[in-house]
Scaffold this active site. Structure first.
Site: not given
Ligand code: CP3
Length: 342
Positions: A25, A29, A38, A75, A150
């Site tokens: 990550r 944000r 975004r 994602d 999910y």
């Molecule tokens: O920088 C990076 O790591 C690359 C991009 C990336 C994202 N998600 C962007 C993202 C990667 C590798 C992921 C993987 C991901 N997504 C996982 C596995 C890793 C982990 O965190 O356990 C999982 C479980 C997800 C599913 C997911 N995506 C969830 C549960 C959420 C919401 C939770 C949150 O933080 O809001 C997301 C959204 C998400 N994916 C965001 C980002 C930057 C936040 C979105 C936003 O801008 O609001």
């Protein structure tokens, strides 16, 4: 092309010092420039499907910090989005997949995956163009069980391991689901590699709390089959497994003989990992992301502990899970500087 960045060399087993570094990550944000992009895109999904903007967001942390690798901005839930469920991210509520598999029958199909995921391939091409040779680009996918949690619940839940109850109630449906995800993931990662990623990471974020037999059948073995299929076509592309919360079963991942590296969660004892896993695979990660919120001495002390523990091992510095939104970017800069100087 055999990519030979410091990150790839360490993932392939070289005991480098200083240790290469990137962060889960690292695009997100906590960065003001991310929040700006975004907002410009309109939503998280619009950002994922706009290759120019997604590439820009992928490269933002590389411009700001001295990192060895970028991770593709996308994602793990983009896959089910094209297999028959509708994906949305409600503000403050996290992901929603409709209809949830536990609420009734859903017809899973692979027909829309190719076209649906094409923008991601364009993002990869743009990222690779924008990165110098010494920086690796990491592709990724969710591991089948984590994505399935999910899909079954239709959202993120507090205790994903409890969804094994769905698997016990619907054994045939569940096995087909895991198998379909495995096939789709192999195809998706093959395309990512062809488009230009230099390594891939499989995120098994919800490996904790599972009985050993279940973990073997639905986490470890699918991950091994995915890695084996990729290695058959792309033997030089490293595969990193991140079974978060797998506990002592991390040893089976390390001994599987197919993963190049295993990523460590926040909860893993680094000394145990060093003694038990490092003779089989390269290691990555482990730093508590909440210490980077805190910063200062506690963060640097924990980083030093990891760097000392893995000094003579093939190790890539990273977190034990992703950055949280309240992480101050200045703490990240301080941490990277410390790792470089160690
Ligand atoms: O920088 C990076 O790591 C690359 C991009 C990336 C994202 N998600 C962007 C993202 C990667 C590798 C992921 C993987 C991901 N997504 C996982 C596995 C890793 C982990 O965190 O356990 C999982 C479980 C997800 C599913 C997911 N995506 C969830 C549960 C959420 C919401 C939770 C949150 O933080 O809001 C997301 C959204 C998400 N994916 C965001 C980002 C930057 C936040 C979105 C936003 O801008 O609001």
């Amino acid at each position: 092309m055999d990519h030979q960045s410091a990150f790839i060399r360490a993932i392939k087993g070289e005991k480098l010092n200083p240790k290469p570094v990137w962060f889960m990550r690292q695009a997100g944000r906590y960065l003001p420039e991310y929040r700006e992009k975004r907002a410009e895109a309109g939503s998280f999904l619009d950002l994922c499907f706009n290759p120019e903007m997604a590439a820009e967001v992928t490269l933002q942390p590389i411009r700001r910090f001295d990192l060895d690798a970028a991770i593709l901005f996308a994602d793990i839930l983009l896959l089910p989005m094209f297999m028959g469920q509708e994906l949305s991210f409600e503000a403050g509520e996290g992901p929603r997949l409709k209809p949830a598999l536990q609420d009734g029958p859903v017809i899973l199909s692979h027909d829309k995956l190719h076209d649906g995921l094409s923008p991601v391939m364009e993002t990869i091409r743009l990222c690779r163009e924008g990165l110098s040779e010494d920086k690796a680009l990491i592709g990724f996918a969710g591991a089948p069980w984590t994505v399935a949690t999910y899909m079954i619940a239709g959202q993120g839940v507090k205790d994903p391991s409890a969804l094994r109850g769905y698997a016990y109630e619907n054994p045939e449906k569940f096995e087909i689901l895991i198998r379909e995800l495995e096939i789709a993931t192999i195809d998706y990662l093959r395309r990512q590699i062809k488009a230009g990623v230099n390594a891939v990471q499989l995120f098994e974020s919800w490996a904790s709390g599972l009985p050993v037999e279940f973990l073997r059948a639905f986490c470890l073995e699918p991950a091994m089959r995915i890695a084996r299929a990729l290695k058959a076509d792309f033997p030089d592309i490293p595969v990193i497994a991140f079974p978060k919360g797998a506990g002592v079963q991390l040893k089976e991942y390390a001994e599987a003989g197919i993963f190049d590296a295993v990523s460590l969660g926040t909860e893993t004892d680094p000394v145990w990992a060093s003694e038990t896993l490092s003779q089989h695979v390269s290691l990555q990660g482990g730093l508590d992301p909440l210490l980077v919120v805190q910063g200062g001495k506690p963060m640097l002390k924990a980083a030093e502990n990891l760097l000392k523990t893995f000094e003579d091992k093939a190790y890539v510095f990273n977190l034990g899970h992703g950055f949280v939104p309240q992480t101050p970017p200045d703490n990240v800069a301080e941490l990277v500087k410390f790792i470089r100087a160690f």
